[in-house]
Design an enzyme around this catalytic site. Structure first.
Site, mmCIF file in Angstrom:
data_model
loop_
_atom_site.group_PDB
_atom_site.id
_atom_site.type_symbol
_atom_site.label_atom_id
_atom_site.label_comp_id
_atom_site.label_asym_id
_atom_site.label_seq_id
_atom_site.Cartn_x
_atom_site.Cartn_y
_atom_site.Cartn_z
ATOM 1 N N THR A 124 0.850 -1.191 0.000
ATOM 2 C CA THR A 124 0.000 0.000 0.000
ATOM 3 C C THR A 124 0.881 1.235 0.000
ATOM 4 O O THR A 124 1.934 1.238 0.630
ATOM 5 C CB THR A 124 -0.951 0.037 1.215
ATOM 6 O OG1 THR A 124 -1.701 1.253 1.161
ATOM 7 C CG2 THR A 124 -0.222 -0.041 2.549
ATOM 8 N N ASP A 147 -8.231 -3.220 -0.548
ATOM 9 C CA ASP A 147 -9.022 -2.142 -1.121
ATOM 10 C C ASP A 147 -10.111 -1.844 -0.111
ATOM 11 O O ASP A 147 -10.750 -2.751 0.420
ATOM 12 C CB ASP A 147 -9.610 -2.519 -2.478
ATOM 13 C CG ASP A 147 -10.004 -1.264 -3.252
ATOM 14 O OD1 ASP A 147 -9.152 -0.370 -3.398
ATOM 15 O OD2 ASP A 147 -11.170 -1.167 -3.699
ATOM 16 N N ASP A 155 -11.528 9.185 8.730
ATOM 17 C CA ASP A 155 -11.734 8.937 10.166
ATOM 18 C C ASP A 155 -12.412 10.092 10.914
ATOM 19 O O ASP A 155 -13.244 9.843 11.799
ATOM 20 C CB ASP A 155 -10.406 8.580 10.856
ATOM 21 C CG ASP A 155 -9.976 7.146 10.580
ATOM 22 O OD1 ASP A 155 -10.812 6.360 10.098
ATOM 23 O OD2 ASP A 155 -8.803 6.821 10.841
HETATM 24 P P1 ITT Z 1 -3.413 1.826 -1.775
HETATM 25 O O1 ITT Z 1 -4.331 1.538 -2.938
HETATM 26 O O2 ITT Z 1 -1.994 2.061 -2.195
HETATM 27 O O3 ITT Z 1 -3.536 0.835 -0.666
HETATM 28 P P2 ITT Z 1 -5.250 4.028 -1.328
HETATM 29 O O4 ITT Z 1 -5.299 5.115 -0.308
HETATM 30 O O5 ITT Z 1 -5.425 4.424 -2.769
HETATM 31 O O6 ITT Z 1 -3.861 3.248 -1.125
HETATM 32 P P3 ITT Z 1 -7.708 2.534 -1.555
HETATM 33 O O7 ITT Z 1 -7.683 2.565 -3.035
HETATM 34 O O8 ITT Z 1 -8.101 1.254 -0.877
HETATM 35 O O9 ITT Z 1 -6.280 2.930 -0.928
HETATM 36 O O10 ITT Z 1 -8.639 3.704 -1.049
HETATM 37 C C1 ITT Z 1 -9.213 3.653 0.217
HETATM 38 C C2 ITT Z 1 -9.779 5.008 0.538
HETATM 39 O O11 ITT Z 1 -10.633 4.924 1.680
HETATM 40 C C3 ITT Z 1 -8.684 5.982 0.887
HETATM 41 O O12 ITT Z 1 -9.138 7.242 0.513
HETATM 42 C C4 ITT Z 1 -8.586 5.860 2.393
HETATM 43 O O13 ITT Z 1 -8.044 6.999 2.985
HETATM 44 C C5 ITT Z 1 -10.048 5.594 2.782
HETATM 45 N N1 ITT Z 1 -10.032 4.694 3.927
HETATM 46 C C6 ITT Z 1 -9.870 3.349 3.924
HETATM 47 N N2 ITT Z 1 -9.791 2.862 5.165
HETATM 48 C C7 ITT Z 1 -9.915 3.917 5.979
HETATM 49 C C8 ITT Z 1 -9.899 4.066 7.380
HETATM 50 O O14 ITT Z 1 -9.681 3.037 8.200
HETATM 51 N N3 ITT Z 1 -10.057 5.288 7.872
HETATM 52 C C9 ITT Z 1 -10.236 6.346 7.072
HETATM 53 N N4 ITT Z 1 -10.242 6.306 5.749
HETATM 54 C C10 ITT Z 1 -10.084 5.090 5.197
#
Ligand code: ITT
Length: 204
Positions: A12, A74, A161
């Protein structure tokens, strides 16, 4: 396919996610490495139409690029008043480059302009693990239900969050301590399942 992992790449580029996994996966009896431990790699395009497809796509792509056993997630936020948006588009919501203060304000504005005032929401996390040849060997999912706050609160955590209040609490995820979030979060639930599957797979 290589038999058993001797270490695992948590693929990630989101430092908030990586921090949480370093903690959540401490029960796995092999070392964890991050993308920061490797030469820079191109980020895969998330072209899937579900959390599951995108997690698999990221895990497989990074595994093939690095030759490492690879775990990817994801995840995202689904809001009832927005018919499930931003969902798999959570990272892209408001533009890739926009910071989370902007994304959170934008999301609150959008909800305020809907006819529906249903602020119920859930965080979703799908984890996929790929062997070094890019075959998906296991998957796990977790969700955490809650409501969207009236305004952003708190400084802990990352991403959305500050605007998410998990059911059973009055504080947002960003107001809870990381130890509290790790008890109930979508990522914690998916992690428990993937740890069980990994230990089983490794015969531990
Ligand atoms: P990677 O693909 O490199 O892992 P990314 O940030 O692009 O990084 P995603 O495509 O899975 O990851 O997008 C997830 C989105 O949802 C991203 O904007 C996160 O900040 C948000 N998100 C996921 N889990 C979260 C959490 O526990 N708390 C707050 N926001 C979260």
């Amino acid at each position: 396919m290589d038999n058993k992992p001797e270490r695992i790449l948590i693929a990630t580029s989101n430092t908030g996610k990586f921090r949480e996994y370093s903690d959540l996966l401490s029960g796995i009896p092999i070392p964890i490495i991050g993308l920061a431990n490797l030469p820079p790699l191109p980020e895969p395009d998330e072209t899937g139409s579900s959390f599951s497809e995108n997690a698999a796509l990221k895990a497989a792509r990074y595994a093939v690029l690095t030759g490492e056993w690879t775990m990817a997630d994801d995840s995202g936020l689904e809001v009832n008043a927005l018919n499930g948006a931003p969902g798999i588009h959570s990272a892209r919501f408001g533009g890739y480059g926009s910071d989370y203060r902007t994304k959170n304000e934008l999301l609150l504005d959008l909800i305020a302009r809907q006819e529906s005032d249903d602020r119920k929401a859930r965080f979703v996390c799908t984890i996929a693990v790929a062997s070094p040849d890019g075959v998906i060997v296991m998957e796990a999912q977790g969700e955490c239900r809650g409501v969207i706050a009236e305004s952003p609160r708190g400084i802990n955590g990352f991403g959305y969050d500050p605007i998410f209040i998990p059911n059973g609490f009055e504080q947002t995820f960003a107001e809870l301590r990381s130890e509290e979030k790790r008890e109930i979060s979508h990522r914690a639930r998916a992690s428990s399942e993937i740890i069980r599957k990994m230990l089983d797979f490794m015969g531990v």
